[in-house]
Design an enzyme around this catalytic site. Structure first.
Site, PDB file in Angstrom:
ATOM      1  N   HIS A  17      29.250   9.683 -40.666  1.00 34.57           N
ATOM      2  CA  HIS A  17      28.573  10.576 -39.727  1.00 34.57           C
ATOM      3  C   HIS A  17      29.391  10.813 -38.456  1.00 34.57           C
ATOM      4  O   HIS A  17      30.602  10.546 -38.438  1.00 34.57           O
ATOM      5  CB  HIS A  17      27.162  10.067 -39.425  1.00 34.57           C
ATOM      6  CG  HIS A  17      26.410   9.689 -40.666  1.00 34.57           C
ATOM      7  ND1 HIS A  17      25.987  10.611 -41.593  1.00 34.57           N
ATOM      8  CD2 HIS A  17      26.062   8.467 -41.171  1.00 34.57           C
ATOM      9  CE1 HIS A  17      25.389   9.993 -42.610  1.00 34.57           C
ATOM     10  NE2 HIS A  17      25.424   8.691 -42.372  1.00 34.57           N
ATOM     11  N   GLU A  42      23.567   5.141 -36.053  1.00 33.24           N
ATOM     12  CA  GLU A  42      24.423   4.716 -37.153  1.00 33.24           C
ATOM     13  C   GLU A  42      25.869   5.128 -36.903  1.00 33.24           C
ATOM     14  O   GLU A  42      26.799   4.347 -37.166  1.00 33.24           O
ATOM     15  CB  GLU A  42      23.929   5.334 -38.469  1.00 33.24           C
ATOM     16  CG  GLU A  42      24.787   4.953 -39.669  1.00 33.24           C
ATOM     17  CD  GLU A  42      24.378   5.680 -40.943  1.00 33.24           C
ATOM     18  OE1 GLU A  42      25.030   5.420 -41.984  1.00 33.24           O
ATOM     19  OE2 GLU A  42      23.424   6.491 -40.906  1.00 33.24           O
ATOM     20  N   HIS A  63      28.727   2.616 -43.520  1.00 32.60           N
ATOM     21  CA  HIS A  63      27.409   3.159 -43.221  1.00 32.60           C
ATOM     22  C   HIS A  63      26.432   2.034 -42.917  1.00 32.60           C
ATOM     23  O   HIS A  63      26.733   0.850 -43.094  1.00 32.60           O
ATOM     24  CB  HIS A  63      26.881   3.975 -44.407  1.00 32.60           C
ATOM     25  CG  HIS A  63      27.621   5.242 -44.659  1.00 32.60           C
ATOM     26  ND1 HIS A  63      27.208   6.463 -44.185  1.00 32.60           N
ATOM     27  CD2 HIS A  63      28.787   5.471 -45.336  1.00 32.60           C
ATOM     28  CE1 HIS A  63      28.072   7.400 -44.548  1.00 32.60           C
ATOM     29  NE2 HIS A  63      29.037   6.825 -45.261  1.00 32.60           N
ATOM     30  N   GLU A  95      26.840   0.045 -47.251  1.00 27.08           N
ATOM     31  CA  GLU A  95      25.680   0.091 -46.362  1.00 27.08           C
ATOM     32  C   GLU A  95      25.511  -1.331 -45.829  1.00 27.08           C
ATOM     33  O   GLU A  95      25.089  -2.238 -46.553  1.00 27.08           O
ATOM     34  CB  GLU A  95      24.430   0.542 -47.126  1.00 27.08           C
ATOM     35  CG  GLU A  95      24.523   1.935 -47.740  1.00 27.08           C
ATOM     36  CD  GLU A  95      24.282   3.055 -46.731  1.00 27.08           C
ATOM     37  OE1 GLU A  95      24.049   2.751 -45.539  1.00 27.08           O
ATOM     38  OE2 GLU A  95      24.319   4.238 -47.146  1.00 27.08           O
TER      39      GLU A  95
END
Length: 300
Positions: free
Chosen positions: A90, A127, A182, A264
């Site tokens: 992101h 995040e 992530h 993650e």
């Protein structure tokens, strides 16, 4: 040694001549001794070719471990020649560019949004901020091992890059390994980390058949070392306790031509995981775990 007998009678001392001789010896002996020592010192300082030689056994002794200083320590070269691409998920300012990040791109199996804003903790820790921080820590660790490290973005872009561009960056770099970082946004009570592996895809512009197996190996090593370094457990909601999940719907994996995985690191929406993700000390452990998995993969 002394002798006694007819042929070797002990001579009587002659006092008038003895004192001058003693005085001469007192002067000459120390001088001769000093001259000899100087000669030996000079001749010992160089060999026949004028090359400096050891003046004493102590000088020629090899240095001990205790004599090594901090300046003697150098970064490891174990990963010299290896290229690692880190993909911080992101972008902090994606939310300001909805039209751009919602644009659809081809990921082989279908078309998906260029990127998303990502998630955040309930207290607002984004995040994208987490992923960039871990990426920086990971880069430092890998560079100490001698690797060449590239980031897909380093906080200097207004948005993105799009998922297809993220894949192209790793491909263009001919990376030996790519890791996309992530943190999840699942429901409260859902905890733990998981590593996403590319499934076998051969459709449109996507073909992961060559990288599926090495990517799986990379992912398994990272999952193991991440758990050990962070003292956390694999996800209790994805991967059936293995910490591994295979997917074919992610453009960043589908379009990769080099070994690549996503991790993650935890669930930002769970308060216990969020407490870890917002800790600088824990983020360092997270980077360490990812680094160890990458290093083991690249060393074979």
């Amino acid at each position: 040694m002394s002798y006694a007998g007819p042929e070797f009678e002990t001579p009587q001392p002659r006092r008038p001549r003895r004192r001058p001789l003693a005085l001469s010896l007192a002067v000459l002996v120390p001088g001769a001794l000093l001259g000899w020592l100087v000669y030996e010192g000079v001749s010992g300082a160089a060999d026949g070719n004028g090359t400096a030689a050891a003046a004493s056994p102590r000088a020629s002794a090899p240095p001990t471990a205790s004599s090594t200083t901090a300046d003697d320590k150098a970064p490891s070269a174990s990963l010299r020649g290896k290229v690692v691409v880190i993909d911080p998920g992101h972008n902090l300012t994606n939310f300001r560019h909805p039209a751009e990040i919602n644009r659809k791109v081809d990921i082989g199996t279908n078309r998906k949004e260029c990127d998303t804003t990502g998630t955040s903790t309930n207290s607002g820790y984004a995040e994208a901020k987490f992923t960039l921080d871990v990426a920086h820590r990971l880069r430092t660790l890998l560079e100490r091992q001698g690797a060449t490290v590239k980031l897909t973005q380093d906080g200097g872009r207004p948005f993105g890059p799009c998922v297809d561009e993220r894949a192209r960056i790793g491909n263009k770099a001919k990376a030996d390994a790519v890791v996309s970082i992530h943190a999840d946004g699942a429901g409260a009570g859902q905890r733990g980390y998981h590593v996403i592996l590319p499934g076998r895809v051969h459709k449109g512009i996507a073909d992961t058949r060559r990288i599926a197996a090495p990517s799986a190996e990379l992912g398994k090593l990272i999952a193991t070392d991440f758990g050990h370094a962070t003292h956390t457990r694999p996800s209790n909601y994805i991967g059936h306790g293995t910490g591994l999940d295979t997917r074919t719907d992610l453009g960043g994996l589908n379009l990769s031509k080099v070994p690549k995985v996503f991790i993650e690191c935890g669930n930002m929406r769970d308060s216990k995981d969020a407490a870890l993700l917002t800790s600088k000390a824990w983020r360092q452990k997270a980077a360490q775990g990812i680094s160890e998995g990458i290093v083991r993969f690249l060393r074979g």
